[in-house]
Design a protein around this motif. Structure first.
Motif, PDB file in Angstrom:
ATOM      1  N   ALA A  28     -56.130   4.810   3.684  1.00  0.00           N
ATOM      2  CA  ALA A  28     -56.085   5.493   2.397  1.00  0.00           C
ATOM      3  C   ALA A  28     -55.270   4.717   1.361  1.00  0.00           C
ATOM      4  CB  ALA A  28     -55.510   6.901   2.578  1.00  0.00           C
ATOM      5  N   THR A  29     -54.164   4.092   1.782  1.00  0.00           N
ATOM      6  CA  THR A  29     -53.316   3.355   0.850  1.00  0.00           C
ATOM      7  C   THR A  29     -54.053   2.164   0.254  1.00  0.00           C
ATOM      8  OG1 THR A  29     -51.324   3.993   2.074  1.00  0.00           O
ATOM      9  CG2 THR A  29     -51.148   2.096   0.612  1.00  0.00           C
ATOM     10  N   ILE A  30     -54.733   1.404   1.103  1.00  0.00           N
ATOM     11  CA  ILE A  30     -55.465   0.231   0.624  1.00  0.00           C
ATOM     12  C   ILE A  30     -56.669   0.657  -0.204  1.00  0.00           C
ATOM     13  CG2 ILE A  30     -56.685  -1.847   1.317  1.00  0.00           C
ATOM     14  CD1 ILE A  30     -53.670  -1.887   1.797  1.00  0.00           C
ATOM     15  N   ARG A  31     -57.356   1.718   0.227  1.00  0.00           N
ATOM     16  CA  ARG A  31     -58.507   2.204  -0.555  1.00  0.00           C
ATOM     17  C   ARG A  31     -58.078   2.624  -1.957  1.00  0.00           C
ATOM     18  NH1 ARG A  31     -59.834   5.128   4.141  1.00  0.00           N
ATOM     19  NH2 ARG A  31     -59.317   7.095   3.086  1.00  0.00           N
ATOM     20  N   LYS A  32     -56.908   3.246  -2.052  1.00  0.00           N
ATOM     21  CA  LYS A  32     -56.398   3.667  -3.354  1.00  0.00           C
ATOM     22  C   LYS A  32     -56.141   2.464  -4.248  1.00  0.00           C
ATOM     23  CE  LYS A  32     -52.590   6.205  -5.550  1.00  0.00           C
ATOM     24  NZ  LYS A  32     -51.298   6.922  -5.318  1.00  0.00           N
ATOM     25  N   TYR A  33     -55.518   1.427  -3.695  1.00  0.00           N
ATOM     26  CA  TYR A  33     -55.255   0.217  -4.475  1.00  0.00           C
ATOM     27  C   TYR A  33     -56.569  -0.419  -4.924  1.00  0.00           C
ATOM     28  CZ  TYR A  33     -53.373  -4.322  -5.851  1.00  0.00           C
ATOM     29  OH  TYR A  33     -53.047  -5.452  -6.561  1.00  0.00           O
TER      30      TYR A  33
END
Length: 342
Positions: free
Chosen positions: A147-152
């Protein structure tokens, strides 16, 4: 052909040894280089004093301004990555050395590369399986980001996944007792299952057939993993002997593979990694699933599936017994004869 750098893949980066980057890093020793850039062992500096060691990846800044912006965003993305089988990255930057503009990417320093290990010996069967598990875990993280990388990625309109683009023994480092994928300096983000690019920044001997047409996809990393596993066991590339880069590219595009004898389960994995059809190759998740041991009983604990099976048998048996009790013929009651009259 014996394993080693393909002809024409190395450039001379030795001129940058001893250079200082913004009074933060001192380049000490060239670790590796190629057409894409150079990696140095460096001292970390605070007020001119060494406080530690790291590795520094240097890459030329693209001449196209839009490409320059995208590339730096992708380097910033490397700083966001946090996975046990990917080298840790630190804040990237831009510098000028020898009147040339470079991006630089500091990273964790490994103890030994797979390339260096293979100069001494090939991997045994257990080591080969461990290598496959560790690299596949790293690729799953890149190809199926959290989720963190997808958000970025979404915030910077970079795409939906990351493709490493240069999986090879030189970019797999031993850190402690694990293998880690390194050198995300030329990694690209993709908006769909595959993207196109005119920048062919990859090592030819590990490149997939479609890579030479400019296609960038997670399946290209899977192909490179298959080549890496074959090399790690045999110390040979799985192609006919070649003398030039052009001849090597021709063999790859014509799919002229010579797969060696490999131990299972790696042999099956390599066959699926090196499928000519990109969309038919296994994903990193499928590789890890194939490597996972089947569910087994542990001590006296019965697995859930077996437990439910026996419960089902018990319920069925009890129900059948009750039904038979209700339907079976009942014996006719016999009246006792009255006692004889005296």
């Amino acid at each position: 052909m014996r394993y080693g750098p393909p002809p024409g893949e190395n450039n001379n980066w030795e001129l940058l040894k001893g250079k200082n980057i913004e009074d933060r890093y001192l380049l000490k020793e060239l670790i590796g280089s190629g057409a894409y850039g150079g990696v140095f062992r460096a001292d970390s500096l605070i007020q001119g004093r060494q406080v530690g060691e790291c590795a520094i990846k240097l890459m030329r800044v693209p001449s196209d301004r839009e490409e320059e912006h995208i590339r730096f965003q992708e380097l910033q993305l490397a700083f966001q990555i946090d996975h046990s089988h990917i080298i840790r990255y630190f804040q990237p930057g831009r510098c000028k050395l020898e009147n040339l503009d470079f991006f630089y990417l500091p990273m964790e320093l490994g103890t030994e590369s797979l390339e260096a290990r293979l100069r001494r010996r090939t991997l045994n069967d257990d080591e080969l399986k461990e290598l496959c598990q560790h690299v596949a875990a790293a690729l799953r993280y890149l190809h199926e980001p959290n989720a963190t990388i997808r958000k970025y990625l979404k915030e910077h309109n970079l795409g939906k996944a990351l493709v490493h683009r240069d999986i090879k023994p030189a970019n797999i480092l031993r850190v402690g007792d694990v293998w880690k994928v390194c050198d995300l300096g030329i990694a690209r983000t993709v908006h769909a299952e595959a993207s196109r690019t005119s920048n062919q920044l990859f090592t030819r001997a590990y490149a997939s057939p479609e890579a030479f047409d400019g296609t960038v996809s997670p399946a290209s990393d899977i192909w490179a993993l298959g080549i890496t596993l074959a090399v790690a066991k045999t110390n040979r590339f799985p192609f006919p002997d070649f003398q030039t880069v052009e001849q090597l590219i021709q063999y790859i595009r014509q799919y002229r593979l010579q797969l060696p004898n490999l131990p299972e389960p790696i042999a099956e994995i390599v066959r699926h990694c090196l499928n000519k059809k990109r969309t038919a190759r296994w994903t990193a998740s499928q590789i890890l699933e194939y490597l996972s041991p089947p569910r087994q009983k542990h001590g006296n604990i019965t697995p859930r599936r077996d437990f439910l099976k026996w419960v089902g048998f018990g319920v069925a048996g009890l129900g059948g017994a009750l039904l038979w009790d209700r339907l079976r013929p009942q014996p006719t009651a016999i009246r006792p004869e009255p006692p004889p009259t005296p």
